[in-house]
Design a protein around this motif. Sequence first.
Motif: not given
Length: 325
Positions: A109-113, A116-117, A241-248
């Motif tokens: 979970n920390v790796e995925m987060m 995401s961050l 953090s299963m799904l995350f948004q990027c700058e795009a």
Amino acid sequence: MYANQQIEQLDREGMQALQLERLQKQLKWAEEKSFFYQQKFAKAGVTAKDIQSLEDVKRLPFLTSNELYQIDSLDILTMPLSGILRFSVVQQENGEVTKLYTNGDIAHNVEMMTRSLVAAGINQTSVVALQGDMSDSRSMDIQYALEMLGATVVAMGTDYRQWLRFMELVSMDTIISTPQLIMQLIIQLQATGKNIADYPITRVICRNQQGLQNAMQRHIADRTHATVYNFYEPAELGTASMLFQCEAHKGYHIQEDYFYPEIVAFHSDQVVTEPHQMGELVVTTLMAEAMPLIRYRTGQAVMMETDTCDCGRTLHRVTTPFTFM
């Protein structure tokens, strides 16, 4: 920037090979260790050995949120409590969700987060306000990931008086919180004659617990003058953090090495394979140790986007009708 460029830009053939390897191990583990899945698979007439390709996933039975609320959480558990490192209970409108985590689950979970961050622009120079209940396992994952990145973390808690003190004491550039708590902060500042837009906040990350769509996004962006990102963190998944948004901001990237996604027709078991077709997001954990979720129906209406994102990530994305607002 990427936290794990090897995975985030992995070619499709490599990703599918990794997913199949992890899926087969996950199913074998769940079938051998979980009383719940032993019964569920037997009732459906399927075994872990029957899954020889990713397409075979459709042979497995679905898991619904109603089932999770009705069963004893220990039935789905794959190990004795002596193997559990963290125990978390989250109160929801329709019941209580109990999640248990091993050391491996927390590390994943920390790796995925962390990914995401970084996708939202967080780095070692960031000063981040973290609002909310810090006993929530998802909040703890966020704090650990921020600290791994070297960012400064300001644990704001849930007391508005503490929020106001920290807003004056620390120059924070990022807020991570639920939309509801962010709006409360805006209102409390306004009550003291202050405007949140006057603070150096450039980034707001909303933790959406009920669904992918953030109804308050535009209002929060207008009031803070900040860029808004969204995480999807239903209690049933046990991660933010299963799904995350990027700058795009062209949808939500899926952590495909940890979750296998499917799009399924509404009120049906038919898998949607045509591109740009709306359906319900169904996910299967690929690395969960304590409490695997096999073909969990999220109830979220999405479309799958398979092209490479403008940010350079090859991870598939899901979009909603309001993704680009």
